[in-house]
Design a protein around this motif. Structure first.
Motif, mmCIF file in Angstrom:
data_model
loop_
_atom_site.group_PDB
_atom_site.id
_atom_site.type_symbol
_atom_site.label_atom_id
_atom_site.label_comp_id
_atom_site.label_asym_id
_atom_site.label_seq_id
_atom_site.Cartn_x
_atom_site.Cartn_y
_atom_site.Cartn_z
ATOM 1 N N GLY A 1 0.677 -1.263 -0.074
ATOM 2 C CA GLY A 1 -0.089 0.072 0.107
ATOM 3 C C GLY A 1 0.822 1.197 0.057
ATOM 4 N N CYS A 2 0.532 2.024 1.189
ATOM 5 C CA CYS A 2 1.186 3.445 1.193
ATOM 6 C C CYS A 2 2.838 3.452 0.902
ATOM 7 C CB CYS A 2 1.049 4.097 2.553
ATOM 8 S SG CYS A 2 -0.298 3.430 3.498
ATOM 9 N N ASP A 3 3.604 2.662 1.613
ATOM 10 C CA ASP A 3 5.038 2.686 1.336
ATOM 11 C C ASP A 3 5.414 2.251 -0.048
ATOM 12 O OD1 ASP A 3 4.648 3.382 3.735
ATOM 13 O OD2 ASP A 3 5.926 1.778 4.688
ATOM 14 N N PRO A 4 5.282 1.241 -0.594
ATOM 15 C CA PRO A 4 5.749 0.868 -2.005
ATOM 16 C C PRO A 4 5.157 1.735 -3.135
ATOM 17 C CG PRO A 4 4.161 -0.838 -1.316
ATOM 18 C CD PRO A 4 4.472 0.067 -0.049
ATOM 19 N N LYS A 5 3.897 2.317 -2.712
ATOM 20 C CA LYS A 5 3.373 3.303 -3.768
ATOM 21 C C LYS A 5 4.004 4.393 -3.892
ATOM 22 C CE LYS A 5 0.242 5.736 -2.307
ATOM 23 N NZ LYS A 5 -0.981 6.275 -1.391
ATOM 24 N N LYS A 6 4.508 5.123 -2.555
ATOM 25 C CA LYS A 6 5.201 6.222 -2.585
ATOM 26 C C LYS A 6 6.306 5.981 -3.176
ATOM 27 C CE LYS A 6 4.927 10.393 -1.164
ATOM 28 N NZ LYS A 6 4.979 11.070 0.073
ATOM 29 N N VAL A 7 7.218 4.975 -3.125
ATOM 30 C CA VAL A 7 8.489 4.887 -3.881
ATOM 31 C C VAL A 7 8.244 5.071 -5.365
ATOM 32 C CG1 VAL A 7 10.412 3.299 -4.295
ATOM 33 C CG2 VAL A 7 9.275 3.310 -2.216
ATOM 34 N N LEU A 8 7.260 4.451 -5.822
ATOM 35 C CA LEU A 8 6.972 4.629 -7.208
ATOM 36 C C LEU A 8 6.641 6.082 -7.852
ATOM 37 C CD1 LEU A 8 5.195 1.120 -8.031
ATOM 38 C CD2 LEU A 8 7.420 1.586 -8.045
#
Length: 451
Positions: free
Chosen positions: A47-54
């Motif tokens: 969710g939040c964390d991997p999405k924010k990397v992209l």
């Protein structure tokens, strides 16, 4: 069959569930925890964390594009595989690290979704479990599309794990997940189409900040089809075809991938709640002001799965978990869940951020208000990065001088809204905020000109 007994059994290993389990075992309780997916929860794993990397990569591409001819001479090349590998450094270690932490505390772990057998009895991994208190913290999951071919649609989990980007994508649903993923894909060269039953995207957000984002989305190549009811997804030789109805006319579009971003629902259908006398609604597990289930007093729910007043936000999950902890560990403490103004952000580029009331809500509550807004800002912070879209709307109570609501579209709206959250939660008046000394030139300092 042997029955294992625990003081507390937690279902879900995200922020809320892990917080409850750790606090209870440290207080001397015998605790178990279960999850049918990777330990660590949605935010950290998918969710939040991997999405924010992209999102970070797409922000760089956007920022570079805006600075062409102003110091940048050519666009950089990017590697989707490299950003995915970088993302894995944040994500891949989460499940094992979570299990290691829980194990070190002596918490017994189960890797399956439990089912209620009665009010205090669960079945998990073929074992029968008795627990004095049961805490449900299972979060949310993608809402299933009720159409033929729904299994052909991928979800946000799949997007975050894509080995390579296709040439084209269709997103069914223009909520915050659909819009965030669409912005990532479009800014990295994918042809994107978004369908939605509403007449605009992000229907839960202030229309005045959504309208300029819609225009930006179209400028970067996103096609919107609004007022469209999707009826079927078909698999073709290379592509998928999405059939939809608009203005009583059947139409269709094709793309290499289709994503279901129609929304999220409480992850409860696998728990067999009826057998545990656990009351629930479409919003989630029913809770009172103590986050206790009224149907089964031995059950508590916290985080996104609870049908509380809170928004489905990770920081709020931890706060709700602490309320549950006080009730499990000390019967003399009757702390109630409280919900101050909660900021909500859409991590598109630029970002949208909102907190508090809209003008319409404030008027319905009979506040006498001042409304300040400007959606064509040309302030220095925007000019220096050649940001073309910067705007806000704020609502102030004339009587008290307190801020009732703030709605922002800006490159750093997510950080700016936190300052509004702090001001509103500490009940600072707009004059007190304007009197604060912030560093300049910063986005945070700009909020003093918005009130």
């Amino acid at each position: 069959m042997e029955i294992k007994e625990f003081d507390v059994f937690v279902i879900g290993t995200g922020s809320a569930g892990k917080t409850v389990a750790e606090a209870c075992v440290e207080a001397g309780k015998k605790v178990a925890i279960a999850d049918h997916r990777e330990f660590g929860g949605t935010c950290a794993n998918r969710g939040c964390d991997p999405k924010k990397v992209l999102v970070g990569l797409s922000e760089i591409m956007d920022r570079t594009e805006k600075m062409k001819g102003k110091g940048i001479t050519q666009m950089p090349e990017f590697s989707w595989q490299d950003i995915q590998n970088f993302k894995k450094k944040f994500v891949d270690a989460v499940p094992a690290a979570t299990e290691k932490d829980l194990k070190s505390l002596g918490i017994e772990m189960y890797h399956q979704s439990p089912q209620f057998l009665d009010e205090n009895t669960l079945s998990v991994e073929g074992k029968t479990i008795k627990a004095q208190k049961i805490v449900i913290a299972t979060g949310q999951k993608p809402m299933e599309l009720k159409i033929p071919g729904r299994d052909f649609a991928l979800v946000s989990d799949d997007f975050l794990e894509l080995a390579e980007l296709p040439e084209s994508m269709i997103f069914i649903g223009a909520g915050y997940i659909g819009m965030e993923l669409a912005h990532i894909a479009a800014r990295l060269g994918v042809k994107v189409t978004i369908l939605d039953m509403a007449d605009r995207p992000l229907s839960n957000f202030n229309e005045k900040i959504v309208n300029p984002l819609t225009k930006i989305s179209e400028d970067i190549g996103i096609d919107f089809i609004f007022n469209a009811g999707v009826s079927e997804i078909e698999k073709l030789q290379k592509n998928f075809r999405v059939n939809y109805q608009k203005d009583d006319i059947e139409e269709s579009i094709k793309a290499e991938m289709v994503f279901n971003t129609a929304g999220r629902v409480p992850s409860i259908n696998h728990l067999n709640l009826e057998k545990g006398n656990v009351s629930f609604t479409r919003k989630g597990v029913t809770v009172n002001k103590y986050l206790q289930n009224p149907g089964n007093k031995n059950v508590y729910a916290c985080g996104d799965v609870s049908a509380s007043e809170g928004l489905p936000l990770t920081p709020l999950s931890s706060i709700e978990a602490k309320i549950v902890i006080t009730h499990i560990l000390d019967k003399n403490i009757k702390e109630k869940a409280k919900y101050p103004a909660q900021p909500s952000v859409v991590f598109t580029t630029p970002q949208l951020a909102s907190i508090g009331l809209s003008v319409e809500e404030a008027e319905r509550r009979n506040f006498d208000i001042n409304v300040k807004e400007n959606f064509g800002l040309n302030w220095f912070n925007a000019k220096r990065i050649n940001e073309r879209t910067y705007g806000f709307q704020t609502i102030i109570d004339k009587k008290s001088g307190q801020i009732l609501g703030a709605h922002i579209i800006a490159s750093e709206a997510a950080e700016m809204i936190n300052l509004f959250a702090m001001a509103m939660q500490t009940q600072l008046t707009y004059k007190e905020v304007k009197a604060l000394i912030f560093s300049y030139p910063t986005w945070g300092n700009d909020i003093k000109q918005m009130i």
